[in-house]
Write a protein that holds these residues in place. Structure first.
Motif, PDB file in Angstrom:
ATOM      1  N   SER A   1       0.848  -1.193   0.000  1.00  0.00           N
ATOM      2  CA  SER A   1       0.000   0.000   0.000  1.00  0.00           C
ATOM      3  C   SER A   1       0.886   1.247   0.000  1.00  0.00           C
ATOM      4  N   ARG A   2       0.265   2.411  -0.146  1.00  0.00           N
ATOM      5  CA  ARG A   2       1.028   3.676  -0.147  1.00  0.00           C
ATOM      6  C   ARG A   2       1.827   3.851   1.141  1.00  0.00           C
ATOM      7  N   GLU A   3       1.232   3.434   2.246  1.00  0.00           N
ATOM      8  CA  GLU A   3       1.889   3.590   3.541  1.00  0.00           C
ATOM      9  C   GLU A   3       3.107   2.676   3.694  1.00  0.00           C
ATOM     10  N   GLU A   4       3.150   1.611   2.901  1.00  0.00           N
ATOM     11  CA  GLU A   4       4.234   0.631   3.010  1.00  0.00           C
ATOM     12  C   GLU A   4       5.362   0.861   2.006  1.00  0.00           C
ATOM     13  N   VAL A   5       5.209   1.871   1.138  1.00  0.00           N
ATOM     14  CA  VAL A   5       6.220   2.166   0.119  1.00  0.00           C
ATOM     15  C   VAL A   5       6.871   3.503   0.437  1.00  0.00           C
ATOM     16  N   LYS A   6       8.195   3.526   0.381  1.00  0.00           N
ATOM     17  CA  LYS A   6       8.943   4.771   0.587  1.00  0.00           C
ATOM     18  C   LYS A   6       9.826   5.009  -0.628  1.00  0.00           C
ATOM     19  N   VAL A   7       9.680   6.203  -1.230  1.00  0.00           N
ATOM     20  CA  VAL A   7      10.503   6.605  -2.368  1.00  0.00           C
ATOM     21  C   VAL A   7      11.299   7.824  -1.928  1.00  0.00           C
ATOM     22  N   SER A   8      12.615   7.772  -2.140  1.00  0.00           N
ATOM     23  CA  SER A   8      13.465   8.901  -1.762  1.00  0.00           C
ATOM     24  C   SER A   8      14.624   9.026  -2.740  1.00  0.00           C
ATOM     25  N   VAL A   9      15.277  10.179  -2.694  1.00  0.00           N
ATOM     26  CA  VAL A   9      16.485  10.415  -3.476  1.00  0.00           C
ATOM     27  C   VAL A   9      17.591  10.721  -2.483  1.00  0.00           C
ATOM     28  N   GLU A  10      18.610   9.877  -2.475  1.00  0.00           N
ATOM     29  CA  GLU A  10      19.767  10.053  -1.603  1.00  0.00           C
ATOM     30  C   GLU A  10      20.963  10.364  -2.487  1.00  0.00           C
ATOM     31  N   GLU A  11      21.415  11.626  -2.424  1.00  0.00           N
ATOM     32  CA  GLU A  11      22.477  12.105  -3.311  1.00  0.00           C
ATOM     33  C   GLU A  11      21.999  11.954  -4.757  1.00  0.00           C
ATOM     34  N   ASP A  12      22.592  11.074  -5.528  1.00  0.00           N
ATOM     35  CA  ASP A  12      22.193  10.849  -6.923  1.00  0.00           C
ATOM     36  C   ASP A  12      21.519   9.493  -7.118  1.00  0.00           C
ATOM     37  N   VAL A  13      20.964   8.928  -6.048  1.00  0.00           N
ATOM     38  CA  VAL A  13      20.397   7.587  -6.102  1.00  0.00           C
ATOM     39  C   VAL A  13      18.907   7.622  -5.746  1.00  0.00           C
ATOM     40  N   LEU A  14      18.084   7.038  -6.635  1.00  0.00           N
ATOM     41  CA  LEU A  14      16.667   6.864  -6.361  1.00  0.00           C
ATOM     42  C   LEU A  14      16.518   5.585  -5.547  1.00  0.00           C
ATOM     43  N   VAL A  15      15.866   5.689  -4.386  1.00  0.00           N
ATOM     44  CA  VAL A  15      15.711   4.545  -3.486  1.00  0.00           C
ATOM     45  C   VAL A  15      14.221   4.244  -3.346  1.00  0.00           C
ATOM     46  N   ILE A  16      13.857   2.978  -3.594  1.00  0.00           N
ATOM     47  CA  ILE A  16      12.477   2.537  -3.439  1.00  0.00           C
ATOM     48  C   ILE A  16      12.487   1.356  -2.475  1.00  0.00           C
ATOM     49  N   LYS A  17      11.770   1.520  -1.364  1.00  0.00           N
ATOM     50  CA  LYS A  17      11.693   0.458  -0.357  1.00  0.00           C
ATOM     51  C   LYS A  17      10.230   0.213  -0.013  1.00  0.00           C
ATOM     52  N   GLY A  18       9.932  -1.021   0.285  1.00  0.00           N
ATOM     53  CA  GLY A  18       8.588  -1.347   0.723  1.00  0.00           C
ATOM     54  C   GLY A  18       8.537  -2.726   1.344  1.00  0.00           C
ATOM     55  N   GLN A  19       7.653  -2.883   2.335  1.00  0.00           N
ATOM     56  CA  GLN A  19       7.479  -4.201   2.944  1.00  0.00           C
ATOM     57  C   GLN A  19       6.079  -4.316   3.506  1.00  0.00           C
ATOM     58  N   HIS A  20       5.501  -5.476   3.294  1.00  0.00           N
ATOM     59  CA  HIS A  20       4.158  -5.776   3.778  1.00  0.00           C
ATOM     60  C   HIS A  20       4.182  -7.149   4.428  1.00  0.00           C
ATOM     61  N   ASN A  21       3.777  -7.215   5.662  1.00  0.00           N
ATOM     62  CA  ASN A  21       3.654  -8.489   6.368  1.00  0.00           C
ATOM     63  C   ASN A  21       2.172  -8.746   6.589  1.00  0.00           C
ATOM     64  N   SER A  22       1.645  -9.750   5.901  1.00  0.00           N
ATOM     65  CA  SER A  22       0.237 -10.089   6.035  1.00  0.00           C
ATOM     66  C   SER A  22       0.035 -10.929   7.286  1.00  0.00           C
ATOM     67  N   LYS A  23      -0.971 -10.569   8.060  1.00  0.00           N
ATOM     68  CA  LYS A  23      -1.297 -11.338   9.265  1.00  0.00           C
ATOM     69  C   LYS A  23      -2.670 -11.955   9.093  1.00  0.00           C
ATOM     70  N   GLY A  24      -2.770 -12.794   8.078  1.00  0.00           N
ATOM     71  CA  GLY A  24      -4.038 -13.438   7.765  1.00  0.00           C
ATOM     72  C   GLY A  24      -4.354 -14.570   8.730  1.00  0.00           C
ATOM     73  N   GLU A  25      -5.556 -15.089   8.601  1.00  0.00           N
ATOM     74  CA  GLU A  25      -5.995 -16.128   9.513  1.00  0.00           C
ATOM     75  C   GLU A  25      -5.778 -17.532   8.980  1.00  0.00           C
ATOM     76  N   ASP A  26      -5.549 -17.671   7.680  1.00  0.00           N
ATOM     77  CA  ASP A  26      -5.313 -19.017   7.174  1.00  0.00           C
ATOM     78  C   ASP A  26      -3.812 -19.245   6.992  1.00  0.00           C
ATOM     79  N   ALA A  27      -3.451 -20.489   6.741  1.00  0.00           N
ATOM     80  CA  ALA A  27      -2.034 -20.868   6.654  1.00  0.00           C
ATOM     81  C   ALA A  27      -1.316 -20.176   5.508  1.00  0.00           C
ATOM     82  N   TRP A  28      -2.011 -19.914   4.386  1.00  0.00           N
ATOM     83  CA  TRP A  28      -1.356 -19.295   3.235  1.00  0.00           C
ATOM     84  C   TRP A  28      -1.081 -17.824   3.487  1.00  0.00           C
ATOM     85  N   SER A  29      -2.097 -17.078   3.907  1.00  0.00           N
ATOM     86  CA  SER A  29      -1.907 -15.635   4.064  1.00  0.00           C
ATOM     87  C   SER A  29      -1.018 -15.296   5.256  1.00  0.00           C
ATOM     88  N   SER A  30      -0.925 -16.180   6.244  1.00  0.00           N
ATOM     89  CA  SER A  30      -0.076 -15.877   7.397  1.00  0.00           C
ATOM     90  C   SER A  30       1.405 -15.902   7.026  1.00  0.00           C
TER      91      SER A  30
END
Length: 125
Positions: A47-76
């Motif tokens: 989601s938007r809240e989980e993605v960070k876009v920044s420019v550090e010096e001359d480098v474009l940095v894209i980071k993001g992480q999502h940990n799903s806490k679902g109730e079934d074995a697959w989504s967990s």
């Protein structure tokens, strides 16, 4: 009942079929014209809240992480993570980079600026 040979033949066909992809799109793409550079990154599940876009010096940095806490074995076990660093060319306006996230696709637009190239003649001796 199938024989072992028939089962092995069926497995071979299954793996051959699974290895052919009719049309696979790369998880990123870039387009450039005289005014800007456009970058597209697939970041499914973030989601938007989980993605960070920044420019550090001359480098474009894209980071993001999502940990799903679902109730079934697959989504967990679902973890989406993204971490990319790209060196930007000199002719980019690093202060005016824009990013937009829609339907799991991150679009980054980097405007270009005129860069005056300084040429120094070197005397050959």
């Amino acid at each position: 009942m199938r024989t072992m040979r028939q089962m092995l033949d069926m497995m071979d066909r299954f793996f051959e079929d699974s290895m052919t992809f009719p049309e696979v799109r790369a998880p990123w793409d870039a387009q450039e014209d005289e005014k800007e550079i456009k970058l597209r990154f697939d970041v499914p599940g973030l989601s938007r809240e989980e993605v960070k876009v920044s420019v550090e010096e001359d480098v474009l940095v894209i980071k993001g992480q999502h940990n799903s806490k679902g109730e079934d074995a697959w989504s967990s076990r679902s973890i989406s993570s993204y971490n990319t660093r790209l060196t930007l060319p000199d002719n980019c306006d690093k202060n005016k980079v824009k990013a937009e996230l829609k339907n799991g696709v991150l679009l980054v637009t980097i405007p270009k600026v005129e860069v005056e190239k300084k040429v120094i003649d070197v005397q050959v001796q």
